[in-house]
Design a protein around this motif. Structure first.
Motif, PDB file in Angstrom:
ATOM      1  N   ASP A 186      34.853  39.048  44.615  1.00  8.75           N
ATOM      2  CA  ASP A 186      33.568  38.551  45.115  1.00  8.75           C
ATOM      3  C   ASP A 186      32.474  39.456  44.583  1.00  8.75           C
ATOM      4  O   ASP A 186      31.937  40.312  45.286  1.00  8.75           O
ATOM      5  CB  ASP A 186      33.573  38.519  46.650  1.00  8.75           C
ATOM      6  CG  ASP A 186      32.300  37.913  47.211  1.00  8.75           C
ATOM      7  OD1 ASP A 186      31.621  37.164  46.472  1.00  8.75           O
ATOM      8  OD2 ASP A 186      31.974  38.195  48.380  1.00  8.75           O
TER       9      ASP A 186
ATOM     10  N   ILE B  10      46.442  36.070  47.407  1.00  9.49           N
ATOM     11  CA  ILE B  10      45.797  36.216  46.100  1.00  9.49           C
ATOM     12  C   ILE B  10      44.395  36.796  46.285  1.00  9.49           C
ATOM     13  O   ILE B  10      43.596  36.278  47.066  1.00  9.49           O
ATOM     14  CB  ILE B  10      45.720  34.864  45.373  1.00  9.49           C
ATOM     15  CG1 ILE B  10      47.127  34.293  45.153  1.00  9.49           C
ATOM     16  CG2 ILE B  10      44.985  35.012  44.043  1.00  9.49           C
ATOM     17  CD1 ILE B  10      47.136  32.884  44.588  1.00  9.49           C
TER      18      ILE B  10
ATOM     19  N   TYR C  43      43.235  31.293  36.991  1.00 11.90           N
ATOM     20  CA  TYR C  43      43.092  32.608  37.628  1.00 11.90           C
ATOM     21  C   TYR C  43      44.128  32.793  38.732  1.00 11.90           C
ATOM     22  O   TYR C  43      44.760  33.853  38.833  1.00 11.90           O
ATOM     23  CB  TYR C  43      41.696  32.816  38.215  1.00 11.90           C
ATOM     24  CG  TYR C  43      41.646  34.106  38.994  1.00 11.90           C
ATOM     25  CD1 TYR C  43      41.549  35.323  38.336  1.00 11.90           C
ATOM     26  CD2 TYR C  43      41.806  34.122  40.378  1.00 11.90           C
ATOM     27  CE1 TYR C  43      41.587  36.528  39.032  1.00 11.90           C
ATOM     28  CE2 TYR C  43      41.842  35.317  41.085  1.00 11.90           C
ATOM     29  CZ  TYR C  43      41.733  36.525  40.409  1.00 11.90           C
ATOM     30  OH  TYR C  43      41.793  37.702  41.104  1.00 11.90           O
ATOM     31  N   LEU C  44      44.303  31.780  39.570  1.00  8.87           N
ATOM     32  CA  LEU C  44      45.216  31.911  40.711  1.00  8.87           C
ATOM     33  C   LEU C  44      46.647  32.179  40.259  1.00  8.87           C
ATOM     34  O   LEU C  44      47.319  33.063  40.805  1.00  8.87           O
ATOM     35  CB  LEU C  44      45.154  30.655  41.582  1.00  8.87           C
ATOM     36  CG  LEU C  44      43.797  30.378  42.243  1.00  8.87           C
ATOM     37  CD1 LEU C  44      43.807  29.018  42.916  1.00  8.87           C
ATOM     38  CD2 LEU C  44      43.437  31.483  43.242  1.00  8.87           C
TER      39      LEU C  44
ATOM     40  N   ILE D 176      40.755  37.286  45.275  1.00  7.49           N
ATOM     41  CA  ILE D 176      39.714  36.636  44.479  1.00  7.49           C
ATOM     42  C   ILE D 176      38.480  37.534  44.516  1.00  7.49           C
ATOM     43  O   ILE D 176      37.946  37.808  45.591  1.00  7.49           O
ATOM     44  CB  ILE D 176      39.402  35.229  45.021  1.00  7.49           C
ATOM     45  CG1 ILE D 176      40.665  34.372  44.950  1.00  7.49           C
ATOM     46  CG2 ILE D 176      38.254  34.598  44.243  1.00  7.49           C
ATOM     47  CD1 ILE D 176      40.525  33.006  45.586  1.00  7.49           C
TER      48      ILE D 176
ATOM     49  N   ALA E 188      46.698  35.819  38.737  1.00 11.43           N
ATOM     50  CA  ALA E 188      46.620  36.881  39.748  1.00 11.43           C
ATOM     51  C   ALA E 188      47.891  36.943  40.581  1.00 11.43           C
ATOM     52  O   ALA E 188      48.375  38.030  40.918  1.00 11.43           O
ATOM     53  CB  ALA E 188      45.401  36.663  40.635  1.00 11.43           C
TER      54      ALA E 188
ATOM     55  N   ALA F 156      40.627  42.458  38.232  1.00  6.63           N
ATOM     56  CA  ALA F 156      40.464  41.124  38.814  1.00  6.63           C
ATOM     57  C   ALA F 156      39.169  40.450  38.380  1.00  6.63           C
ATOM     58  O   ALA F 156      39.149  39.244  38.096  1.00  6.63           O
ATOM     59  CB  ALA F 156      40.549  41.202  40.340  1.00  6.63           C
ATOM     60  N   GLU F 157      38.089  41.204  38.314  1.00  5.50           N
ATOM     61  CA  GLU F 157      36.820  40.598  37.917  1.00  5.50           C
ATOM     62  C   GLU F 157      36.873  40.137  36.462  1.00  5.50           C
ATOM     63  O   GLU F 157      36.447  39.010  36.142  1.00  5.50           O
ATOM     64  CB  GLU F 157      35.667  41.588  38.097  1.00  5.50           C
ATOM     65  CG  GLU F 157      34.313  40.984  37.726  1.00  5.50           C
ATOM     66  CD  GLU F 157      33.195  42.010  37.734  1.00  5.50           C
ATOM     67  OE1 GLU F 157      32.242  41.823  38.495  1.00  5.50           O
ATOM     68  OE2 GLU F 157      33.281  42.990  36.956  1.00  5.50           O
TER      69      GLU F 157
ATOM     70  N   TYR G 284      39.058  37.080  36.265  1.00  2.00           N
ATOM     71  CA  TYR G 284      38.423  35.912  36.883  1.00  2.00           C
ATOM     72  C   TYR G 284      37.351  35.327  35.961  1.00  2.00           C
ATOM     73  O   TYR G 284      37.329  34.104  35.718  1.00  2.00           O
ATOM     74  CB  TYR G 284      37.809  36.294  38.229  1.00  2.00           C
ATOM     75  CG  TYR G 284      37.303  35.112  39.023  1.00  2.00           C
ATOM     76  CD1 TYR G 284      38.143  34.425  39.880  1.00  2.00           C
ATOM     77  CD2 TYR G 284      35.981  34.680  38.906  1.00  2.00           C
ATOM     78  CE1 TYR G 284      37.689  33.327  40.605  1.00  2.00           C
ATOM     79  CE2 TYR G 284      35.517  33.590  39.619  1.00  2.00           C
ATOM     80  CZ  TYR G 284      36.380  32.921  40.478  1.00  2.00           C
ATOM     81  OH  TYR G 284      35.923  31.831  41.186  1.00  2.00           O
TER      82      TYR G 284
ATOM     83  N   ALA H  15      31.575  37.393  39.007  1.00  2.00           N
ATOM     84  CA  ALA H  15      32.582  36.383  39.338  1.00  2.00           C
ATOM     85  C   ALA H  15      31.915  35.118  39.873  1.00  2.00           C
ATOM     86  O   ALA H  15      32.255  33.997  39.463  1.00  2.00           O
ATOM     87  CB  ALA H  15      33.578  36.946  40.352  1.00  2.00           C
TER      88      ALA H  15
ATOM     89  N   VAL I 256      40.148  27.421  37.649  1.00  2.00           N
ATOM     90  CA  VAL I 256      40.422  28.133  38.905  1.00  2.00           C
ATOM     91  C   VAL I 256      41.917  28.399  39.043  1.00  2.00           C
ATOM     92  O   VAL I 256      42.336  29.511  39.384  1.00  2.00           O
ATOM     93  CB  VAL I 256      39.883  27.343  40.111  1.00  2.00           C
ATOM     94  CG1 VAL I 256      40.305  28.008  41.426  1.00  2.00           C
ATOM     95  CG2 VAL I 256      38.359  27.220  40.032  1.00  2.00           C
TER      96      VAL I 256
END
Length: 198
Positions: free
Chosen positions: A10, A6, A37-38, A8, A41, A53-54, A57, A14, A34
């Motif tokens: 950075d 996955i 999101y997991l 995540i 994604a 993704a951002e 998230y 985020a 959390v």
């Protein structure tokens, strides 16, 4: 699909959204954010759904911020309040107006019955992932190993009963909200039957 697969994001936005959620959400609500999101994604990756993704998230971290006391609104449903928080957060993060609006839309739409993946992939994924995490909808769409690893890293901590209490409070004060509709439709029973809790 495993937890390590996955992605995540950075980025400063985020990290900032996680900081906000950590500061204001209960431990159970933080872990839920959390996990939202997991699950989202992972589902996107498993089903070849392209997503930002951002944006996903940040929206995941803030999607229930309207349930917490400091951001609860007496005038609008909690998802709309959360959308406004995301818009303000995006302004502070230096996002253009269009991106702030998108974060707000994703958060509002997570309460919809269905979000068109072609029109709003992030909204689609967050609606799907929160449905999974709150009531267990679509749990079999995720590998058992991934479910176990996510729940081990981010345990549920009594989320079900906390969520039922939050929704009942919203329904009592804002009966015309989607939370009110869900409570009258028996959401508590669905939450208590969530296979992720059993």
């Amino acid at each position: 699909m495993r937890f390590a697969d996955i992605v995540i994001p950075d980025t400063s936005a985020a990290r900032g959204a996680l900081e906000v959620a950590t500061a204001y959400c209960s431990p159970a609500l933080l872990n839920h954010s959390v996990r939202a999101y997991l699950w989202a994604a992972a589902y996107g990756a498993m089903n070849d759904i392209s997503f930002d993704a951002e944006l996903l998230y940040v929206s995941s971290m803030l999607h229930d911020i309207g349930l917490v006391r400091e951001f609860d609104s007496h005038t609008v449903p909690f998802e709309e309040a959360g959308g406004h928080v995301a818009w303000v957060f995006g302004a502070g993060a230096g996002w253009p107006v269009e991106r702030r609006v998108r974060a707000s839309e994703v958060i509002v739409r997570h309460m919809w019955d269905k979000v068109d993946v072609a029109q709003d992939p992030e909204g689609h994924l967050l609606e799907l992932s929160t449905g999974l995490d709150v009531s267990g909808r679509g749990a079999d769409d995720f590998p058992a190993g991934l479910r176990a690893e996510v729940l081990e890293r981010y345990p549920r901590l009594g989320l079900g009963e906390e969520f039922i209490a939050c929704f009942r409070d919203q329904a009592e004060r804002k009966p015309d909200s989607l939370a009110g509709v869900f409570v009258r439709a028996g959401v508590a029973e669905r939450i208590r039957a969530n296979p992720l809790d059993h």
